[in-house]
Design an enzyme around this catalytic site. Structure first.
Site, mmCIF file in Angstrom:
data_model
loop_
_atom_site.group_PDB
_atom_site.id
_atom_site.type_symbol
_atom_site.label_atom_id
_atom_site.label_comp_id
_atom_site.label_asym_id
_atom_site.label_seq_id
_atom_site.Cartn_x
_atom_site.Cartn_y
_atom_site.Cartn_z
ATOM 1 N N HIS A 251 0.844 -1.206 0.000
ATOM 2 C CA HIS A 251 0.000 0.000 0.000
ATOM 3 C C HIS A 251 0.880 1.257 0.000
ATOM 4 O O HIS A 251 0.571 2.251 -0.665
ATOM 5 C CB HIS A 251 -0.892 0.027 1.248
ATOM 6 C CG HIS A 251 -1.805 -1.159 1.387
ATOM 7 N ND1 HIS A 251 -1.604 -2.147 2.322
ATOM 8 C CD2 HIS A 251 -2.918 -1.512 0.702
ATOM 9 C CE1 HIS A 251 -2.570 -3.048 2.216
ATOM 10 N NE2 HIS A 251 -3.377 -2.698 1.239
ATOM 11 N N SER B 262 0.625 -9.174 1.432
ATOM 12 C CA SER B 262 -0.831 -9.176 1.494
ATOM 13 C C SER B 262 -1.236 -9.089 2.959
ATOM 14 O O SER B 262 -0.554 -9.628 3.836
ATOM 15 C CB SER B 262 -1.363 -10.484 0.901
ATOM 16 O OG SER B 262 -2.691 -10.709 1.332
#
Ligand code: AMP
Length: 262
Positions: free
Chosen positions: A30, A177
């Protein structure tokens, strides 16, 4: 200081140039999206919303990792200007105008997760409506998602540039993840099979690699045409290996550009 918005009424439309939609539990993947958004020198808004519409499994939704304090710190240090943490009512006031991902939303990820992509497109379109960004950044990690979002933007004629961010991996190649935190050390080691498989140079070698890792339960492995998301053939220009499966109950996906079709 990063600005925290709980409601869209808190910020004027078009206040932010770039939107980075997330479900929180932020990690270096991110972070890279935020940095790409920021590199344009523009104002970046990160949204954190765990979208119930895209979860077909109630347990998965309830257990989705949450770490808001950490997320704020990471978003701010990556250069985000604002963070948007809307309520469910804010995103879905009254009847939901659901977006359909069509047939390409029903294959691969969509086959194992029926209605998942309809949920993804629905929330992304809502977030676009609310924040009116000029650009939005999505990760290649979720390649089918990225493909379907680009398709939606084209079909609806939305004036938003979709920027694709390369997959960020750990030192052993495992794609980062939020779900990796559900893996113990041995399972994480087993999860390296996805990266190893994608680096092979034929489907047979790939299948053999998967067989060598009994802890990985394969869902699908395919070489697709990046431009159509259909199965690649000899004439396909841009080919990509896509893979998904489970280790224990944890679903893992990955993809990589390849140069062969069989
Ligand atoms: P999520 O919070 O899992 O919904 O992901 C939010 C965005 O981050 C999506 O565009 C993902 O594709 C992207 N993303 C997640 N993991 C990675 C990664 N390892 N590398 C690059 N982008 C990622």
């Amino acid at each position: 200081m990063i600005e925290i918005h709980k409601s869209a009424a808190d910020f004027a439309r078009q206040k932010y140039d770039v939107l980075v939609p997330t479900m929180g539990a932020l990690h270096a993947g991110h972070e890279s999206l935020i940095k790409i958004g920021k590199s344009s020198g523009k104002k970046v808004l990160v949204s954190i919303f765990i979208n119930p519409l895209q979860f077909e499994n109630k347990n998965d939704l309830e257990n989705y990792p949450k770490s808001v304090e950490k997320d704020l710190a990471l978003a701010e240090s990556a250069g985000a200007d604002g963070i948007f943490i809307p309520s469910k009512e804010e995103i879905y006031p009254g009847k939901v105008d659901e977006v359909s991902a069509g047939e390409l939303g029903e294959i691969y990820e969509g086959k194992s997760r029926p209605s998942h992509f309809n949920g993804v497109l629905t929330v992304v379109k809502r977030l676009f409506e609310i924040s009116s960004p000029r650009m939005a950044v999505f990760g290649e990690k979720d390649f089918q998602q990225l493909f379907l979002i680009k398709k939606m933007v084209k079909e609806y004629g939305l004036p938003i540039e979709i920027s694709a961010a390369p997959t960020i991996r750990d030192e052993f190649g495992l794609a980062l993840s939020s779900r990796n935190m559900f893996l113990d050390i041995d399972q994480k080691k087993s999860a390296q099979v996805l990266f190893r498989t994608l680096q092979k140079s034929s489907i047979d070698e790939m299948k053999q690699e998967i067989k060598n890792e009994p802890n990985f339960k394969l869902d699908y492995l395919e070489i697709i045409n990046e431009e159509s998301f259909l199965k690649a053939d000899k004439s396909t220009r841009y080919k990509r290996g896509i893979i998904a499966g489970w280790i224990n109950q944890v679903r893992l996906i990955d993809n990589m550009q390849v140069s062969f079709t069989s």
